[in-house]
Design a protein around this motif. Sequence first.
Motif, PDB file in Angstrom:
ATOM      1  N   GLY A 156       0.817  -1.214   0.000  1.00  0.00           N
ATOM      2  CA  GLY A 156       0.000   0.000   0.000  1.00  0.00           C
ATOM      3  C   GLY A 156       0.848   1.259   0.000  1.00  0.00           C
ATOM      4  O   GLY A 156       0.517   2.247  -0.679  1.00  0.00           O
ATOM      5  N   SER A 157       1.952   1.238   0.726  1.00  0.00           N
ATOM      6  CA  SER A 157       2.854   2.387   0.742  1.00  0.00           C
ATOM      7  C   SER A 157       3.483   2.606  -0.622  1.00  0.00           C
ATOM      8  O   SER A 157       3.610   3.749  -1.095  1.00  0.00           O
ATOM      9  CB  SER A 157       3.945   2.177   1.800  1.00  0.00           C
ATOM     10  N   VAL A 158       3.864   1.509  -1.275  1.00  0.00           N
ATOM     11  CA  VAL A 158       4.445   1.630  -2.620  1.00  0.00           C
ATOM     12  C   VAL A 158       3.406   2.167  -3.602  1.00  0.00           C
ATOM     13  O   VAL A 158       3.714   2.990  -4.470  1.00  0.00           O
ATOM     14  CB  VAL A 158       4.994   0.269  -3.097  1.00  0.00           C
ATOM     15  N   GLN A 159       2.158   1.712  -3.468  1.00  0.00           N
ATOM     16  CA  GLN A 159       1.088   2.222  -4.325  1.00  0.00           C
ATOM     17  C   GLN A 159       0.946   3.730  -4.185  1.00  0.00           C
ATOM     18  O   GLN A 159       0.858   4.460  -5.174  1.00  0.00           O
ATOM     19  CB  GLN A 159      -0.241   1.565  -3.955  1.00  0.00           C
ATOM     20  N   THR A 160       0.921   4.219  -2.949  1.00  0.00           N
ATOM     21  CA  THR A 160       0.778   5.649  -2.716  1.00  0.00           C
ATOM     22  C   THR A 160       1.950   6.413  -3.331  1.00  0.00           C
ATOM     23  O   THR A 160       1.767   7.469  -3.944  1.00  0.00           O
ATOM     24  CB  THR A 160       0.712   5.941  -1.206  1.00  0.00           C
ATOM     25  N   GLY A 161       3.159   5.864  -3.193  1.00  0.00           N
ATOM     26  CA  GLY A 161       4.333   6.521  -3.762  1.00  0.00           C
ATOM     27  C   GLY A 161       4.289   6.615  -5.276  1.00  0.00           C
ATOM     28  O   GLY A 161       4.775   7.596  -5.864  1.00  0.00           O
ATOM     29  N   LEU A 162       3.674   5.608  -5.930  1.00  0.00           N
ATOM     30  CA  LEU A 162       3.636   5.607  -7.397  1.00  0.00           C
ATOM     31  C   LEU A 162       2.785   6.737  -7.953  1.00  0.00           C
ATOM     32  O   LEU A 162       2.990   7.170  -9.095  1.00  0.00           O
ATOM     33  CB  LEU A 162       3.099   4.257  -7.897  1.00  0.00           C
ATOM     34  N   PHE A 163       1.818   7.218  -7.178  1.00  0.00           N
ATOM     35  CA  PHE A 163       0.989   8.322  -7.668  1.00  0.00           C
ATOM     36  C   PHE A 163       1.825   9.568  -7.968  1.00  0.00           C
ATOM     37  O   PHE A 163       1.472  10.367  -8.821  1.00  0.00           O
ATOM     38  CB  PHE A 163      -0.103   8.665  -6.640  1.00  0.00           C
ATOM     39  N   PHE A 164       2.939   9.734  -7.261  1.00  0.00           N
ATOM     40  CA  PHE A 164       3.770  10.917  -7.469  1.00  0.00           C
ATOM     41  C   PHE A 164       4.530  10.860  -8.787  1.00  0.00           C
ATOM     42  O   PHE A 164       5.067  11.865  -9.242  1.00  0.00           O
ATOM     43  CB  PHE A 164       4.752  11.074  -6.308  1.00  0.00           C
ATOM     44  N   PHE A 165       4.590   9.672  -9.392  1.00  0.00           N
ATOM     45  CA  PHE A 165       5.315   9.521 -10.659  1.00  0.00           C
ATOM     46  C   PHE A 165       4.388   9.568 -11.865  1.00  0.00           C
ATOM     47  O   PHE A 165       4.843   9.431 -13.002  1.00  0.00           O
ATOM     48  CB  PHE A 165       6.097   8.194 -10.662  1.00  0.00           C
TER      49      PHE A 165
END
Length: 371
Positions: free
Chosen positions: A196-205
């Motif tokens: 879930g943390s990785v998913q949230t981080g991907l939104f910034f890319f």
Amino acid sequence: MATETASETDATSWREQWFGWFDGSLFTLIVGSLAVIVGSGLVQVSFGAFSMSIVEAWQAVFNPNVIFNAQAWEAFLLGGEIPEMNKRSLIVWSIRLPRVFVGVLVGMNLAVSGAIFQSVTRNELASPFILGVSSGAGLMILLTLVVFSGLAAFLPLIASVGGAVAFLIVYAIAWKNGTSPVRLVLAGAIVGTVFGSVQTGLFFFADDIGVVQSAIAWTTGSLTGTDWEQVRMALPWTIVAMGLALISSRQLNVLLLGEQTASSLGMSVEKVRFALSGVAVLAAAASIAVAGIVGFVGLIVPHMVRNIVGSDYKKLVIGCVFAGPALMVAADVGARLALNPVQIPVGIVTGLIGGPYFLYLMRKQDEMGEI
């Protein structure tokens, strides 16, 4: 006379063996669920961009030239050219009804998947995604949309593979000379948090706002835009998963008794637990592939059915097969009409229903499984 009596006894024994579990509570649940599905489905097909009266929409649904047309069903279920029909029937059968059918399949899969996971973990508050299926599928969806956009056409398959891989990771983490319900739940929480943390981080890319909106729709769960292609995609896997779940009802009942009791009855607990988890993952993946991640259906439906028909998994699985679609189709009507003409993801509606119900269950439970 004696022969006739023996034959009658054998027939009665056969009926009790195969249908003795079918009682009034299950019959009432099935009838009530079917009424909700049909009623919600008729409401769903009555509204859309193309204006038609409710009577006209319902006439299109029950058009005998479509219902009894083998060529039409061949086109719907196998693909191909749709035969000629009037405009209203074409719109209802090609655009609106498939959304209802997809909702039925998704609700069925999520409810049965949740029931299986609740037996495997011996925790009535478990859900289809307790073993990381949703987090793995969501991560692969975002990776595809943000990084590998050229593979977007294969998004359903990629989502299913992501859910299965996440489940295998959870199982590997939980393994220590075997697994246990507690370790499986904790491993699922770990994998879900990290993914879930990785998913949230991907939104910034994500540079394209359209990609972000598409990803949100997938990770929230939506039936908007579904058609017969999604029905064809989910139907075979749904049939397989439901069949395996029904066949495995005895093993699910034995697992509820605890590992020691199951082992003393000759069950290979680890093999059965892994196999049943695989069936649950298959069912959940079939729903994720066509509707994204719809939360709480797999949590609340098995519990509601259990309160009505009891804990026997033969009745519980059949009850979930009907109650799951009823909740899903009704929730999709709410998602479709709540802010009309704006359509919200159905996962938002199930979350609004499931959140308070989950709190109710948590407050009601004296013991949350083995945790």
